[in-house]
Write a protein that holds these residues in place. Structure first.
Motif: not given
Length: 273
Positions: A4-11, A219-223, A263-266
């Protein structure tokens, strides 16, 4: 395999760290203090390193997150940790606990449980051996070493530990596991050079503190923190041999300063289990 792309799961909140410059209070050990402070500065946060009991409540008023690292916990330091943690709890600010080497001695086990009994922590971050000790799961490790086991065991340890202490857990290893006791996320980014430098796990703990300072969802902050850190490690290790841990040590700080949300998203590779 697709992830999953990070932008689909969290910002990602990496830009907020760099604009808001959260002040992170770290009560840590002599091995990790310098590396942790420089890592936070590179990321865009600000560190303050103090274990002086008399100023714990005043520091809680000006800081945005607290990280407690049990690398070399004296009784005076543990007293300061509990005072600082309780002050942060009263202000609704996040506390991260890194139970370094909790399985190495009964003293470390006692002070870890003393802190957990008196402070509500948002996150416990550690390796497999440390988390297995806290979860009460049989595991073969030595001192601060992680030990060895398969993914199903590690996932079980992370989830069990989160449920036992009613918190979020980040278990670091070749694959990192993050759990709040209900959801489980496996992060596949990283590099074999991480365990070859001292305090790499300690630095991840303070990076988690920085991200929790700007995230509403733990949870999303730790991710967000784990992905940013492990991808920075991947990028820093590019082209390095397995013996170039000294170069990696320096390049990791550089990459924490250079890494972008793009970079994170990629590069992000994670599964939501």
């Amino acid at each position: 395999m697709s992830y999953p792309a990070p932008t689909d799961f969290y910002s990602s909140r990496l830009p907020q760290i760099r604009t808001q410059n959260p002040l992170i209070h770290n009560i840590t050990n002599i091995v990790s203090a310098h590396f942790s402070a420089n890592g936070l500065l590179a990321l865009g946060a600000s560190p303050i390193m103090s274990g002086v009991y008399d100023e714990m409540r005043q520091l809680a008023g000006i800081t945005h997150a607290l990280t407690l690292n049990l690398g070399a916990p004296s009784r005076e330091q543990v007293r300061a940790m509990i005072e600082a943690g309780q002050a942060m709890n009263e202000l609704g600010k996040p506390v991260v606990l890194d139970p370094v080497g909790v399985g190495a001695s009964s003293y470390r086990q006692d002070v870890t449980h003393e802190i957990l009994a008196n402070v509500k922590v948002a996150l416990i971050r550690g390796n497999a051996g440390e988390m297995a000790q806290l979860a009460g799961v049989e595991w073969s490790s030595r001192g601060v070493d992680a030990g060895h086991g398969d993914g199903s065991q590690l996932a079980h340890i992370a989830k069990t530990c989160a449920q036992k202490y009613q918190t979020t857990v980040a278990l670091s290893g070749a694959t990192d596991y993050i759990s709040d006791g209900d959801k489980l996320i496996a992060v596949h980014n990283g590099t074999p050079l991480f365990p070859k430098i001292t305090a790499s796990g300690c630095l991840l703990g303070v990076v988690c503190g920085a991200f929790l300072a700007v995230h509403d969802d733990t949870l999303l902050g730790v991710l967000d923190a784990v992905l940013t850190y492990t991808i920075a490690g991947e990028l820093a290790s590019d082209g390095l041999g397995e013996s170039q841990s000294g170069t990696f040590y320096t390049k990791l700080i550089d990459k924490l300063g250079e890494i972008s949300e793009q970079d994170v998203q990629k590069h992000a590779r994670f599964d939501v289990v």
